[in-house]
Enzyme design. Structure first.
Site, PDB file in Angstrom:
ATOM      1  N   CYS A 113       0.828  -1.225   0.000  1.00  0.00           N
ATOM      2  CA  CYS A 113       0.000   0.000   0.000  1.00  0.00           C
ATOM      3  C   CYS A 113       0.861   1.273   0.000  1.00  0.00           C
ATOM      4  O   CYS A 113       1.449   1.591  -1.022  1.00  0.00           O
ATOM      5  CB  CYS A 113      -1.002  -0.035   1.144  1.00  0.00           C
ATOM      6  SG  CYS A 113      -2.469   0.926   0.773  1.00  0.00           S
ATOM      7  N   HIS A 221      -3.667  -5.227   0.710  1.00  0.00           N
ATOM      8  CA  HIS A 221      -3.192  -5.557   2.063  1.00  0.00           C
ATOM      9  C   HIS A 221      -3.181  -7.057   2.299  1.00  0.00           C
ATOM     10  O   HIS A 221      -4.111  -7.615   2.903  1.00  0.00           O
ATOM     11  CB  HIS A 221      -4.058  -4.853   3.108  1.00  0.00           C
ATOM     12  CG  HIS A 221      -3.802  -3.401   3.192  1.00  0.00           C
ATOM     13  ND1 HIS A 221      -2.892  -2.846   4.059  1.00  0.00           N
ATOM     14  CD2 HIS A 221      -4.303  -2.384   2.447  1.00  0.00           C
ATOM     15  CE1 HIS A 221      -2.850  -1.540   3.872  1.00  0.00           C
ATOM     16  NE2 HIS A 221      -3.688  -1.231   2.888  1.00  0.00           N
ATOM     17  N   GLU A 223      -1.344  -8.580   4.340  1.00  0.00           N
ATOM     18  CA  GLU A 223      -1.061  -8.864   5.769  1.00  0.00           C
ATOM     19  C   GLU A 223      -2.333  -9.113   6.574  1.00  0.00           C
ATOM     20  O   GLU A 223      -2.291  -9.708   7.643  1.00  0.00           O
ATOM     21  CB  GLU A 223      -0.260  -7.716   6.371  1.00  0.00           C
ATOM     22  CG  GLU A 223      -1.056  -6.521   6.866  1.00  0.00           C
ATOM     23  CD  GLU A 223      -1.632  -5.624   5.749  1.00  0.00           C
ATOM     24  OE1 GLU A 223      -1.285  -5.826   4.582  1.00  0.00           O
ATOM     25  OE2 GLU A 223      -2.455  -4.744   6.078  1.00  0.00           O
TER      26      GLU A 223
HETATM   27  N1  LIG Z   1      -2.302   6.926   2.410  1.00  0.00           N
HETATM   28  C1  LIG Z   1      -2.128   6.149   1.198  1.00  0.00           C
HETATM   29  C2  LIG Z   1      -1.874   4.686   1.543  1.00  0.00           C
HETATM   30  C3  LIG Z   1      -3.116   4.026   2.116  1.00  0.00           C
HETATM   31  C4  LIG Z   1      -2.822   2.901   3.101  1.00  0.00           C
HETATM   32  O1  LIG Z   1      -1.702   2.451   3.282  1.00  0.00           O
HETATM   33  N2  LIG Z   1      -3.899   2.489   3.768  1.00  0.00           N
HETATM   34  C5  LIG Z   1      -3.834   1.556   4.862  1.00  0.00           C
HETATM   35  C6  LIG Z   1      -3.897   2.316   6.185  1.00  0.00           C
HETATM   36  C7  LIG Z   1      -4.243   1.441   7.366  1.00  0.00           C
HETATM   37  C8  LIG Z   1      -3.379   0.184   7.424  1.00  0.00           C
HETATM   38  O2  LIG Z   1      -2.177   0.297   7.760  1.00  0.00           O
HETATM   39  O3  LIG Z   1      -3.859  -0.905   7.058  1.00  0.00           O
HETATM   40  C9  LIG Z   1      -3.348   6.261   0.297  1.00  0.00           C
HETATM   41  O4  LIG Z   1      -4.358   6.828   0.765  1.00  0.00           O
HETATM   42  O5  LIG Z   1      -3.296   5.777  -0.851  1.00  0.00           O
END
Ligand SMILES: N[C@@H](CCC(=O)NCCCC(=O)O)C(=O)O
Length: 251
Positions: A113, A221, A223
């Protein structure tokens, strides 16, 4: 029995009033323990106070997590962010040089991400801050009012490009993935292999071959509840094996 590889996870810097903390979400840590079968080490977001070369001496792989914060647009020649956009300059100052140094050292890198977006920026690419406002692209962000199980549930299919690492790990040409991002790839970095595409054409995963190591970035994600998803486990297991191999060659 060979020692477990040590995988560095750079932290976010967040204020827990009134103090700054450096933190990593537990689901990322668990994915390194349960999926990569490795030892997670949280790296502080101290930027140049801890030179990337020094940090790399302590780890065998680098895992870049998601975060609600955005990479600051000046890192990729983007327009200034809208007011109210959450940034984390300390994380940017830590991860961007660290990714560059890890790749140059042939150290395995796995990015998720925000980490996916960081890797694209380090390799010369750029980002759309609000991909859902770009004509032709769908909404890829979550509804924060939903329960977590809903936010991280499978949201859309991605096409896995034949001949790529993800296609091989999945054993098929399409998988459903979750989707929790507002930013997306505008200009894809050069010298990378597209691994997955969303049905609106957005690049959702890429790999980097030129450093002869494991370097994979995914926008979704894996994970999340990693042990319950065979494809996610395959990704983290492959990453852990690459880190194990790196450790044996460099320790
Ligand atoms: N801010 C960026 C990346 C989005 C992101 O990583 N979301 C996950 C946040 C919560 C977590 O750690 O699972 C975007 O908005 O593209």
């Amino acid at each position: 029995m060979c020692a477990k590889p040590v995988i560095g996870i750079p932290s976010d810097r967040r204020i827990v009033e009134p103090h700054p903390f450096h933190m990593v979400g537990e689901k990322y840590i668990s994915a390194i323990v349960d999926g990569a079968r490795s030892l997670p080490v949280l790296l502080p977001a101290l930027g140049g106070r801890l030179p990337a070369g020094e940090l790399l001496t302590a780890i065998d792989g680098l895992f870049l997590t998601g975060s609600p914060s955005n990479v600051e647009p000046h890192h990729y020649g983007g327009s200034p962010s809208r007011s109210g956009t959450l940034h984390d300059p300390a994380r940017d100052a830590t991860t961007l040089p660290l990714i560059d140094a890890a790749l140059a050292a042939g150290m395995p890198v796995f990015a998720v991400c925000r980490g996916f977006q960081e890797l694209n920026v380090v390799l010369g690419g750029s980002l759309h801050p609000f991909v859902h406002e770009v004509p032709g692209y769908h909404v890829h962000k979550e509804n924060p009012a939903d329960p977590l199980d809903v936010q991280y549930a499978p949201a859309h299919p991605v096409k896995l490009v034949e001949g790529g690492l993800l296609h091989a790990l999945a054993g098929r040409g399409s998988v459903m993935v979750n989707s929790l991002h507002s930013q997306g790839i505008a200009q894809l970095a050069s010298d990378v292999r597209i691994e997955a595409l969303a049905d609106d054409g957005l690049v959702e995963a890429f790999s980097v071959d030129k450093y002869n190591s494991f370097a994979l970035a995914v926008q979704w994600h894996p994970e999340w509840r990693v042990t319950e998803n065979e494809f996610s486990m395959a990704m983290f297991s492959a990453f852990g094996d690459a880190c194990r191999d790196f450790a044996q060659r460099h320790r």
